[in-house]
Structures are given as C-alpha cells and as structure tokens.
Scaffold this motif. Sequence first.
Motif, PDB file in Angstrom:
ATOM      1  N   ASN A 146       0.821  -1.217   0.000  1.00  0.00           N
ATOM      2  CA  ASN A 146       0.000   0.000   0.000  1.00  0.00           C
ATOM      3  C   ASN A 146       0.852   1.263   0.000  1.00  0.00           C
ATOM      4  O   ASN A 146       0.361   2.348   0.325  1.00  0.00           O
ATOM      5  N   ASP A 147       2.134   1.109  -0.327  1.00  0.00           N
ATOM      6  CA  ASP A 147       3.083   2.222  -0.373  1.00  0.00           C
ATOM      7  C   ASP A 147       3.281   2.874   0.992  1.00  0.00           C
ATOM      8  O   ASP A 147       3.722   4.031   1.080  1.00  0.00           O
ATOM      9  N   ASP A 148       2.965   2.146   2.043  1.00  0.00           N
ATOM     10  CA  ASP A 148       3.188   2.651   3.405  1.00  0.00           C
ATOM     11  C   ASP A 148       4.529   2.113   3.908  1.00  0.00           C
ATOM     12  O   ASP A 148       4.594   1.194   4.710  1.00  0.00           O
ATOM     13  N   TYR A 149       5.610   2.700   3.420  1.00  0.00           N
ATOM     14  CA  TYR A 149       6.941   2.210   3.770  1.00  0.00           C
ATOM     15  C   TYR A 149       7.306   2.561   5.206  1.00  0.00           C
ATOM     16  O   TYR A 149       7.972   1.774   5.892  1.00  0.00           O
ATOM     17  N   SER A 150       6.880   3.700   5.664  1.00  0.00           N
ATOM     18  CA  SER A 150       7.139   4.076   7.058  1.00  0.00           C
ATOM     19  C   SER A 150       6.484   3.078   8.007  1.00  0.00           C
ATOM     20  O   SER A 150       7.111   2.594   8.961  1.00  0.00           O
ATOM     21  N   GLY A 151       5.210   2.766   7.745  1.00  0.00           N
ATOM     22  CA  GLY A 151       4.498   1.827   8.607  1.00  0.00           C
ATOM     23  C   GLY A 151       5.083   0.433   8.567  1.00  0.00           C
ATOM     24  O   GLY A 151       5.195  -0.235   9.596  1.00  0.00           O
TER      25      GLY A 151
END
Length: 278
Positions: A146-151
């Motif tokens: 989901n392109d949530d690399y930080s998470g």
Amino acid sequence: MELKGFLCGRILRLFAVAIFLSVPLLFAQTAVPLLSRPIMDTAGIVDEETQVALDEQIRALYEENGTQIAVLTVPSIGEESIEDFSMRVAREWKVGSKGADSGVLITLALAEHKVRIEVGYGLEGTLTDAKCGLIIRNCMTPAFKNDDYSGGIRAGVEALLGLIRGDEELNARLESYAQKDDGGSPQLWIPLLMVLIFFGIAIPDSMGYGPFACFWIKAKAAGKPFVRRKRPVVKGSASASGDSFDTSSHSFSTSSDDGDSFSGGGGDFGGGGASGSW
C-alpha cells in the motif's frame, strides 16, 4: 605453428574482451553509504516522525543489552541480489557488538520491491530464519503493498525489538501467522510418519531385520522372501555439550563529539535471516 599462434592470439583477444566487458559490471554495484544514523533512508520513503521514533527505540535497545539494529533503504540494487547486497552492507557497517555479533540489518530495495532481514551470528538463535520470514510477510510487506513504507519498516523494527526482548505475546502472534501459512490445520503428515516409523522400523527391527525393515513389509506384501540381516554390534559412547554464548560485554560505543552519531560496533554476519518481496 602459424595455426597455433593464430589460436593463441584469438583466445587472448577473447579473454581481453571478457575482462573489458566485466569491468563495468564490477563498478555497477550500488554503493554502500556511510552509516551515520539507525535509519539510513537513501530512497527517501520513510517520514521523519518514524525515523525519530525508531532512532530512540534502537538506541534504547543498545543501552539495554548491546544489540544494534540498522535500516537501509536504497532506490535500486541493479542486477545484484538482495542477499548479496545486504551482506555487503552488513559486513561494511559491522552492525552489532564485536564478539557478541548482536546486529540486525533491514535492507529495502525500492525499484526491485525486495526486502531482507540480515541477522548477526549472535542473534540467530533468537531471530531465526523462520521468524524473520514471518515478520517480513505479515508485518512489513502488507504495508509496502500500500506504499506505506514508514508503517512497514516501523512494524518490522518493532517486531524485531519485541523478539530480542523476549516478548511472549509477540512470539504467540508469530506462531499464529505460521499456522495460517500452513493452512491453519495440523500437519497431517506428522502422525502418518510416526505410524510408518513404528510399523516399518520398530516392530520388524525387534524381529531382527534391522532399521530398514520397511523393506521386510514390502517383501511380505509381495509374497517374496526377505533375507534376514545380522544386527551390527555398536561399541563406544557419545556425549554432547552445548556451547554457551556470553553477551554480557560489548564494545560498541556512541560516544563522540557528536552525541547523535551512530556507527557499527564490529559485529559479524553469516547469512542468517530472510528475504521477501511485494
């Protein structure tokens, strides 16, 4: 002689061409940046809030037991495998305490959609390949998709922190992930294997047919004779002792003129860990 000289010259030219073509490949490897903070986000995909939060947690872990975690994101690793690149980084950065080899490295290649957890020698018993794989598949890559690399990176680091600290709840959650990967049902082949061992080895062996007595069953079922083997006489004894690992001391230090500096402490790696993609 002329033919021999011609062939030798041709071979030498081909060898020179091969060397010439391979030189660019040698220099095409992605450069390893200088380690200066726990989260080295050269791909620019981790927000500052996450970097600060993980920085504090990683430094706190080191103060507790000398274990060191580092994260590297890169835009691309080219033709190099994530395993080879990660090992290059791990051995150059030397994350973890010297002697204890208590280092962990998370490497993420953005263009290739690859991630790897590299584990130092001293943590391979705690951060097994299987557990690292579960963390990647269940904590990290779902967020990456989901392109949530930080998470995803935060979830991965915090899962590693929990395992290192012996979080039983986290271990139970990873076990539930493992059961889901296995289809959520018991391994049916295990009891079947036990039955085969009992009837194929234990019972016929008591009749003197040796440890490969499953062949006795096959012969009887086919109505063929089976030649009885003599039992070997085993002499001597064996003993085993476990090696102890002492992590009571570590040599990593963050003290310098810059209080925020971060560098490896001399830890070594042997290829333990897991890789994944999304």
